[in-house]
Design an enzyme around this catalytic site. Structure first.
Site, PDB file in Angstrom:
ATOM      1  N   GLU A  84       0.830  -1.210   0.000  1.00  9.12           N
ATOM      2  CA  GLU A  84       0.000   0.000   0.000  1.00  9.12           C
ATOM      3  C   GLU A  84       0.861   1.254   0.000  1.00  9.12           C
ATOM      4  O   GLU A  84       1.946   1.286   0.584  1.00  9.12           O
ATOM      5  CB  GLU A  84      -0.878   0.045   1.250  1.00  9.12           C
ATOM      6  CG  GLU A  84      -1.965  -0.984   1.305  1.00  9.12           C
ATOM      7  CD  GLU A  84      -2.769  -0.861   2.590  1.00  9.12           C
ATOM      8  OE1 GLU A  84      -2.731   0.207   3.224  1.00  9.12           O
ATOM      9  OE2 GLU A  84      -3.411  -1.839   2.966  1.00  9.12           O
ATOM     10  N   SER A 119       9.870   7.013  10.193  1.00 11.89           N
ATOM     11  CA  SER A 119       9.243   6.636  11.455  1.00 11.89           C
ATOM     12  C   SER A 119       9.757   5.269  11.908  1.00 11.89           C
ATOM     13  O   SER A 119       9.849   4.335  11.110  1.00 11.89           O
ATOM     14  CB  SER A 119       7.722   6.578  11.287  1.00 11.89           C
ATOM     15  OG  SER A 119       7.101   6.125  12.464  1.00 11.89           O
ATOM     16  N   CYS A 158      -2.091  -2.561  15.185  1.00 12.76           N
ATOM     17  CA  CYS A 158      -1.755  -2.145  13.821  1.00 12.76           C
ATOM     18  C   CYS A 158      -2.165  -3.184  12.792  1.00 12.76           C
ATOM     19  O   CYS A 158      -1.848  -4.371  12.937  1.00 12.76           O
ATOM     20  CB  CYS A 158      -0.251  -1.886  13.728  1.00 12.76           C
ATOM     21  SG  CYS A 158       0.291  -1.318  12.105  1.00 12.76           S
ATOM     22  N   GLY A 162       5.612  -1.878   7.533  1.00 14.03           N
ATOM     23  CA  GLY A 162       6.989  -2.252   7.797  1.00 14.03           C
ATOM     24  C   GLY A 162       7.675  -1.312   8.775  1.00 14.03           C
ATOM     25  O   GLY A 162       7.194  -0.221   9.071  1.00 14.03           O
ATOM     26  N   GLU A 163       8.809  -1.759   9.271  1.00 15.64           N
ATOM     27  CA  GLU A 163       9.666  -0.980  10.149  1.00 15.64           C
ATOM     28  C   GLU A 163      10.869  -0.508   9.331  1.00 15.64           C
ATOM     29  O   GLU A 163      11.742  -1.309   8.975  1.00 15.64           O
ATOM     30  CB  GLU A 163      10.117  -1.827  11.343  1.00 15.64           C
ATOM     31  CG  GLU A 163      11.294  -1.300  12.127  1.00 15.64           C
ATOM     32  CD  GLU A 163      11.135   0.128  12.624  1.00 15.64           C
ATOM     33  OE1 GLU A 163      12.009   0.964  12.302  1.00 15.64           O
ATOM     34  OE2 GLU A 163      10.154   0.423  13.331  1.00 15.64           O
ATOM     35  N   CYS A 211       2.801   8.584   1.760  1.00 17.01           N
ATOM     36  CA  CYS A 211       3.186   7.627   2.801  1.00 17.01           C
ATOM     37  C   CYS A 211       3.655   6.349   2.120  1.00 17.01           C
ATOM     38  O   CYS A 211       2.877   5.665   1.453  1.00 17.01           O
ATOM     39  CB  CYS A 211       2.015   7.352   3.735  1.00 17.01           C
ATOM     40  SG  CYS A 211       2.432   6.245   5.105  1.00 17.01           S
ATOM     41  N   ASN A 227      -7.753   4.649  13.675  1.00 22.43           N
ATOM     42  CA  ASN A 227      -8.603   3.983  12.689  1.00 22.43           C
ATOM     43  C   ASN A 227      -8.786   2.550  13.140  1.00 22.43           C
ATOM     44  O   ASN A 227      -7.852   1.742  13.097  1.00 22.43           O
ATOM     45  CB  ASN A 227      -7.951   4.012  11.296  1.00 22.43           C
ATOM     46  CG  ASN A 227      -8.125   5.343  10.608  1.00 22.43           C
ATOM     47  OD1 ASN A 227      -9.207   5.920  10.613  1.00 22.43           O
ATOM     48  ND2 ASN A 227      -7.052   5.860  10.023  1.00 22.43           N
ATOM     49  N   CYS A 243       5.124  -6.974   8.229  1.00 22.43           N
ATOM     50  CA  CYS A 243       5.873  -6.369   9.332  1.00 22.43           C
ATOM     51  C   CYS A 243       5.996  -7.370  10.475  1.00 22.43           C
ATOM     52  O   CYS A 243       5.040  -8.080  10.787  1.00 22.43           O
ATOM     53  CB  CYS A 243       5.163  -5.105   9.818  1.00 22.43           C
ATOM     54  SG  CYS A 243       6.065  -4.215  11.109  1.00 22.43           S
ATOM     55  N   CYS A 266       2.986  -4.873  16.600  1.00 21.72           N
ATOM     56  CA  CYS A 266       2.246  -3.898  17.407  1.00 21.72           C
ATOM     57  C   CYS A 266       0.776  -4.324  17.437  1.00 21.72           C
ATOM     58  O   CYS A 266       0.174  -4.577  16.396  1.00 21.72           O
ATOM     59  CB  CYS A 266       2.404  -2.500  16.837  1.00 21.72           C
ATOM     60  SG  CYS A 266       4.127  -1.920  16.832  1.00 21.72           S
ATOM     61  N   CYS A 275      -3.257   1.768   8.368  1.00 28.86           N
ATOM     62  CA  CYS A 275      -2.098   1.320   7.604  1.00 28.86           C
ATOM     63  C   CYS A 275      -2.112  -0.201   7.467  1.00 28.86           C
ATOM     64  O   CYS A 275      -2.203  -0.928   8.455  1.00 28.86           O
ATOM     65  CB  CYS A 275      -0.821   1.769   8.321  1.00 28.86           C
ATOM     66  SG  CYS A 275       0.670   1.326   7.439  1.00 28.86           S
ATOM     67  N   SER A 304       7.343   6.064  17.006  1.00 25.95           N
ATOM     68  CA  SER A 304       6.026   5.532  17.356  1.00 25.95           C
ATOM     69  C   SER A 304       6.062   5.138  18.827  1.00 25.95           C
ATOM     70  O   SER A 304       6.556   4.071  19.181  1.00 25.95           O
ATOM     71  CB  SER A 304       5.701   4.315  16.481  1.00 25.95           C
ATOM     72  OG  SER A 304       5.571   4.697  15.130  1.00 25.95           O
ATOM     73  N   LEU A 305       5.525   6.004  19.672  1.00 26.79           N
ATOM     74  CA  LEU A 305       5.616   5.799  21.120  1.00 26.79           C
ATOM     75  C   LEU A 305       4.350   5.115  21.654  1.00 26.79           C
ATOM     76  O   LEU A 305       4.401   4.031  22.215  1.00 26.79           O
ATOM     77  CB  LEU A 305       5.847   7.128  21.827  1.00 26.79           C
ATOM     78  CG  LEU A 305       6.175   7.048  23.314  1.00 26.79           C
ATOM     79  CD1 LEU A 305       7.515   6.364  23.535  1.00 26.79           C
ATOM     80  CD2 LEU A 305       6.169   8.433  23.953  1.00 26.79           C
ATOM     81  N   HIS A 306       3.231   5.803  21.554  1.00 27.79           N
ATOM     82  CA  HIS A 306       1.900   5.241  21.813  1.00 27.79           C
ATOM     83  C   HIS A 306       1.622   4.811  23.252  1.00 27.79           C
ATOM     84  O   HIS A 306       0.591   4.181  23.515  1.00 27.79           O
ATOM     85  CB  HIS A 306       1.611   4.060  20.874  1.00 27.79           C
ATOM     86  CG  HIS A 306       1.864   4.358  19.436  1.00 27.79           C
ATOM     87  ND1 HIS A 306       1.392   5.497  18.817  1.00 27.79           N
ATOM     88  CD2 HIS A 306       2.577   3.679  18.485  1.00 27.79           C
ATOM     89  CE1 HIS A 306       1.783   5.500  17.549  1.00 27.79           C
ATOM     90  NE2 HIS A 306       2.501   4.422  17.328  1.00 27.79           N
TER      91      HIS A 306
END
Length: 340
Positions: free
Chosen positions: A90, A189, A117, A157-158, A103, A288, A110, A114, A329, A212-214
């Protein structure tokens, strides 16, 4: 057959030398590709016919096949591309007052797992090449007939798990003879791969770093992000502190607000304590929802933001894009792959 988007200008110059061509030809071809947006070697009119034929025989210049395209009422466009090996990825085009932002995905699937995600619903199959990341930019530019002004490597992905190819991609799109996307208009990111943050601090191009803390503490972050069990929040904070000292660059903390998980006023206060003294700002992200994960969007976004502002912490709420389409995502790819 190699794809020409996988070549940096330096690599293209070496290739031309190897086929007994003048080095300046590489610059010409690079400019045709990225400044003039040409998608056929035969259209490169100041390149000799023989060289155009040789490039046609030895290099590919095609852009990805668009398997699906969703367009939101807000103008956001989500592309599902089919790669040469059949994998799907994507890419998302977002329209802002300041320009057109893309993006970009850096991996097929991935492995960061997480828990909130959609990207993690499908495990990593492989890394993308730099050329496949460039191809996302070029395919969207061709389809939309616009020039991309900003790039965020925040898709599936990372990025720091594919470090070398991501850095090569950045150099290609940043090059003044190429797309010339400014370093300050490129954001990478990471979920917090500490050794790679240290390496990145010495990389050179002054691109932006987003974390990406969250979560405001280890207990919640362990629940949401398995990477925290390897590099906990104290270790991550120390790496960010060193990064800022080396680069003198501000860092963005991404914080998705999940209802009843990380969105209380107490969480806001803990988060404020965590970032205090660092040159950072916090990007609060409405969630989302992904049905398979069970999390819901927070009902307390404004209260959370107001508490951070009261505590003198720089923060914004990210404008929502594509909520009426498969906005999360990795969500569209997961659906078309039969996972959701």
């Amino acid at each position: 057959m190699k794809h020409i988007y996988n070549y940096s200008l330096e690599e293209l110059t070496d290739y031309f030398k190897s086929i007994q061509q003048k080095p300046f030809r590489a610059k010409q071809v690079f400019q045709w590709l990225y400044q003039k947006m040409v998608f056929d070697f035969q259209d490169m009119s100041n390149v000799s016919k023989d060289l155009r034929e040789q490039l046609t025989q030895e290099m590919k210049i095609d852009v990805f096949e668009i398997k699906e395209k969703q367009v939101s009422v807000d103008g956001t466009a989500k592309y599902l591309f089919k790669l040469e090996d059949g994998h799907l990825i994507e890419t998302v085009l977002m329209k802002h007052d300041y320009g057109q932002s893309l993006c970009v995905t850096s991996q097929v699937g991935c492995n960061m797992k997480c828990s909130f995600c959609a990207s993690g619903l499908l495990r990593k199959q492989r890394n993308l090449t730099a050329g496949e990341m460039v191809n996302q930019v070029m395919a969207v530019a061709r389809d939309s007939q616009i020039r991309i002004s900003h790039v965020v490597i925040m898709g599936t992905g990372e990025p720091f798990d594919n470090y070398d190819e991501v850095m090569k991609f950045v150099r290609i799109i940043n090059h003044p003879h190429g797309l010339a996307i400014g370093a300050r208009h490129i954001t990478i990111s990471t979920c917090g791969l500490v050794p790679m943050i240290e390496r990145y601090s010495h990389e050179g191009p002054q691109t932006n770093l987003a974390i990406s803390l969250h979560a405001p503490n280890d207990d919640i972050r362990n629940q949401l992000m398995p990477v925290n069990k390897v590099y906990n929040m104290d270790v991550l904070r120390e790496s960010i502190k060193k990064y800022i000292e080396v680069t003198n660059r501000r860092v963005t903390f991404e914080y998705i607000l999940l209802n009843g998980i990380n969105d209380s006023l107490s969480c806001a206060r803990q988060l404020a304590h965590y970032v205090r003294g660092l040159n950072v700002y916090i990007n609060l992200i409405p969630y989302n929802s992904v049905d398979e994960h069970g999390y819901q969007a927070s009902q307390h976004v404004e209260e959370f933001k107001d508490e951070l502002l009261r505590l003198k912490i720089n923060c914004t709420v990210r404008k929502e894009h594509g909520r009426d389409i498969d906005g999360a995502c990795g969500q569209l790819r997961a659906k078309r792959s039969g996972v959701i």
